[in-house]
Scaffold this motif. Structure first.
Motif, mmCIF file in Angstrom:
data_model
loop_
_atom_site.group_PDB
_atom_site.id
_atom_site.type_symbol
_atom_site.label_atom_id
_atom_site.label_comp_id
_atom_site.label_asym_id
_atom_site.label_seq_id
_atom_site.Cartn_x
_atom_site.Cartn_y
_atom_site.Cartn_z
ATOM 1 N N LEU A 115 18.068 21.299 37.567
ATOM 2 C CA LEU A 115 17.570 21.697 38.883
ATOM 3 C C LEU A 115 17.074 23.140 38.959
ATOM 4 O O LEU A 115 16.215 23.447 39.787
ATOM 5 C CB LEU A 115 18.644 21.457 39.946
ATOM 6 N N SER A 116 17.575 24.029 38.117
ATOM 7 C CA SER A 116 17.167 25.436 38.185
ATOM 8 C C SER A 116 15.680 25.655 37.938
ATOM 9 O O SER A 116 15.050 26.427 38.666
ATOM 10 C CB SER A 116 18.004 26.287 37.228
ATOM 11 N N PRO A 117 15.066 25.002 36.932
ATOM 12 C CA PRO A 117 13.617 25.188 36.777
ATOM 13 C C PRO A 117 12.829 24.687 37.999
ATOM 14 O O PRO A 117 11.823 25.287 38.378
ATOM 15 C CB PRO A 117 13.265 24.368 35.533
ATOM 16 N N VAL A 118 13.302 23.607 38.603
ATOM 17 C CA VAL A 118 12.646 23.087 39.807
ATOM 18 C C VAL A 118 12.726 24.139 40.920
ATOM 19 O O VAL A 118 11.734 24.416 41.602
ATOM 20 C CB VAL A 118 13.290 21.756 40.258
ATOM 21 N N THR A 119 13.906 24.735 41.084
ATOM 22 C CA THR A 119 14.093 25.771 42.106
ATOM 23 C C THR A 119 13.231 26.993 41.802
ATOM 24 O O THR A 119 12.610 27.565 42.699
ATOM 25 C CB THR A 119 15.579 26.168 42.200
ATOM 26 N N PHE A 120 13.189 27.396 40.543
ATOM 27 C CA PHE A 120 12.372 28.537 40.132
ATOM 28 C C PHE A 120 10.905 28.299 40.498
ATOM 29 O O PHE A 120 10.250 29.160 41.092
ATOM 30 C CB PHE A 120 12.519 28.758 38.618
ATOM 31 N N LEU A 121 10.392 27.121 40.153
ATOM 32 C CA LEU A 121 8.999 26.798 40.450
ATOM 33 C C LEU A 121 8.762 26.681 41.955
ATOM 34 O O LEU A 121 7.707 27.076 42.460
ATOM 35 C CB LEU A 121 8.589 25.505 39.735
ATOM 36 N N TRP A 122 9.751 26.168 42.680
ATOM 37 C CA TRP A 122 9.662 26.082 44.143
ATOM 38 C C TRP A 122 9.503 27.480 44.736
ATOM 39 O O TRP A 122 8.626 27.719 45.562
ATOM 40 C CB TRP A 122 10.902 25.382 44.695
ATOM 41 N N LEU A 123 10.359 28.404 44.300
ATOM 42 C CA LEU A 123 10.312 29.775 44.828
ATOM 43 C C LEU A 123 8.994 30.457 44.464
ATOM 44 O O LEU A 123 8.412 31.175 45.284
ATOM 45 C CB LEU A 123 11.504 30.582 44.334
ATOM 46 N N GLU A 124 8.528 30.238 43.238
ATOM 47 C CA GLU A 124 7.235 30.808 42.833
ATOM 48 C C GLU A 124 6.097 30.228 43.674
ATOM 49 O O GLU A 124 5.190 30.944 44.079
ATOM 50 C CB GLU A 124 6.961 30.522 41.351
ATOM 51 N N GLY A 125 6.149 28.921 43.923
ATOM 52 C CA GLY A 125 5.121 28.271 44.725
ATOM 53 C C GLY A 125 5.099 28.785 46.156
ATOM 54 O O GLY A 125 4.028 28.994 46.730
ATOM 55 N N PRO A 150 20.391 29.915 55.022
ATOM 56 C CA PRO A 150 19.370 30.687 55.753
ATOM 57 C C PRO A 150 19.527 32.198 55.544
ATOM 58 O O PRO A 150 18.535 32.911 55.375
ATOM 59 C CB PRO A 150 19.605 30.294 57.215
ATOM 60 N N LEU A 151 20.746 32.667 55.504
ATOM 61 C CA LEU A 151 20.984 34.094 55.260
ATOM 62 C C LEU A 151 20.500 34.492 53.866
ATOM 63 O O LEU A 151 19.887 35.550 53.693
ATOM 64 C CB LEU A 151 22.472 34.418 55.431
ATOM 65 N N VAL A 152 20.740 33.638 52.883
ATOM 66 C CA VAL A 152 20.271 33.918 51.523
ATOM 67 C C VAL A 152 18.746 33.939 51.479
ATOM 68 O O VAL A 152 18.151 34.806 50.851
ATOM 69 C CB VAL A 152 20.848 32.884 50.520
ATOM 70 N N SER A 153 18.107 33.002 52.170
ATOM 71 C CA SER A 153 16.640 32.977 52.216
ATOM 72 C C SER A 153 16.084 34.242 52.864
ATOM 73 O O SER A 153 15.112 34.813 52.373
ATOM 74 C CB SER A 153 16.135 31.758 52.995
ATOM 75 N N ILE A 154 16.687 34.655 53.954
ATOM 76 C CA ILE A 154 16.228 35.881 54.622
ATOM 77 C C ILE A 154 16.341 37.061 53.666
ATOM 78 O O ILE A 154 15.404 37.844 53.502
ATOM 79 C CB ILE A 154 17.019 36.123 55.924
ATOM 80 N N LEU A 155 17.484 37.186 53.000
ATOM 81 C CA LEU A 155 17.697 38.259 52.027
ATOM 82 C C LEU A 155 16.684 38.153 50.888
ATOM 83 O O LEU A 155 16.017 39.126 50.534
ATOM 84 C CB LEU A 155 19.129 38.186 51.488
ATOM 85 N N ASN A 156 16.553 36.960 50.322
ATOM 86 C CA ASN A 156 15.647 36.758 49.193
ATOM 87 C C ASN A 156 14.201 37.076 49.536
ATOM 88 O O ASN A 156 13.503 37.720 48.757
ATOM 89 C CB ASN A 156 15.737 35.314 48.691
ATOM 90 N N PHE A 157 13.740 36.634 50.677
ATOM 91 C CA PHE A 157 12.322 36.775 51.003
ATOM 92 C C PHE A 157 11.970 38.110 51.648
ATOM 93 O O PHE A 157 10.797 38.383 51.887
ATOM 94 C CB PHE A 157 11.856 35.620 51.879
ATOM 95 N N THR A 158 12.969 38.942 51.942
ATOM 96 C CA THR A 158 12.654 40.237 52.539
ATOM 97 C C THR A 158 12.932 41.419 51.616
ATOM 98 O O THR A 158 12.195 42.391 51.658
ATOM 99 C CB THR A 158 13.425 40.452 53.867
ATOM 100 N N VAL A 159 13.968 41.355 50.792
ATOM 101 C CA VAL A 159 14.304 42.532 49.981
ATOM 102 C C VAL A 159 14.424 42.276 48.477
ATOM 103 O O VAL A 159 14.431 43.230 47.706
ATOM 104 C CB VAL A 159 15.611 43.216 50.481
ATOM 105 N N ILE A 160 14.511 41.045 48.055
ATOM 106 C CA ILE A 160 14.700 40.744 46.633
ATOM 107 C C ILE A 160 13.347 40.472 45.980
ATOM 108 O O ILE A 160 12.561 39.677 46.498
ATOM 109 C CB ILE A 160 15.622 39.508 46.451
ATOM 110 N N PRO A 161 13.069 41.111 44.838
ATOM 111 C CA PRO A 161 11.807 40.828 44.136
ATOM 112 C C PRO A 161 11.741 39.346 43.744
ATOM 113 O O PRO A 161 12.766 38.720 43.447
ATOM 114 C CB PRO A 161 11.875 41.712 42.885
ATOM 115 N N ALA A 162 10.548 38.799 43.739
ATOM 116 C CA ALA A 162 10.348 37.365 43.494
ATOM 117 C C ALA A 162 11.001 36.891 42.192
ATOM 118 O O ALA A 162 11.578 35.812 42.145
ATOM 119 C CB ALA A 162 8.858 37.033 43.494
#
Length: 187
Positions: A53-63, A152-164
């Motif tokens: 599942l991790s590669p799927v998630t990685f590609l999802w986030l990149e997409g 949702p909190l992780v998504s907010i953190l990831n998409f606002t302050v964490i490099p892709a």
């Protein structure tokens, strides 16, 4: 030779998830007041699930990032160097794209990853189609609802302050708590 980003992120995620499963097994043994014995089969299934599942998630986030860039270039109000074009521009958070990414990630990505988790783990356990379908029907909504308390909190953190390129790692680290929960839930 350096590993490709997807391979590095997958390996990190799988190792973190393996540690989460061992931790969950330890918690189960402690709760049951029995000596800890590592269930290698469960550890293997849980870790293999992460490898799948991790590669799927990685590609999802990149997409998501490619479709909805999180930063926009804007002119600086008071550039120090009038002749240097780089000094005249800066990047700022693209709020509409970030909101879209968070919503899409939580609603569509969360649903897909929850379903894929249930299906993958059931398949790795050798369960037949009917059992996996029943688990999907019984576990999908409770997992989604439980996930809405954390992700949702992780998504907010990831998409606002964490490099892709670090988002899967951050998700995996935060996911230790989630993985322990899933390990305890799934037996």
């Amino acid at each position: 030779m350096a590993l490709p980003s997807i391979a590095k992120a997958t390996l990190q995620s799988a190792l973190i998830n393996a540690g989460s499963n061992v931790l969950a097994q330890g918690i189960k043994a402690y709760r049951a007041e029995v000596p800890f014995e590592l269930d290698v089969q469960t550890l293997f299934q849980f870790t293999t699930c992460a490898f799948i599942l991790s590669p799927v998630t990685f590609l999802w986030l990149e997409g998501l990032e490619a479709s909805f860039p999180g930063e926009k270039i804007v002119p600086k109000e008071n550039p120090k160097d009038k002749g240097n074009e780089k000094e005249k521009k800066e990047t700022k958070l693209h709020i509409p794209n970030t909101i879209a990414k968070i919503a899409i990630d939580q609603l569509i990505g969360g649903a897909l990853s929850t379903a894929l988790y249930i299906i993958t783990l059931g398949t790795l356990r050798g369960q037949d189609y009917d059992v996996i379908t029943t688990q999907l029907q019984n576990d999908f909504y409770p997992l989604m609802i439980a996930g809405f308390k954390l992700w949702p909190l992780v998504s907010i953190l990831n998409f606002t302050v964490i490099p892709a390129d670090k988002r899967l790692l951050v998700g995996s680290l935060v996911g230790v708590v989630w993985a322990v929960y899933l390990s305890l839930l799934s037996g």
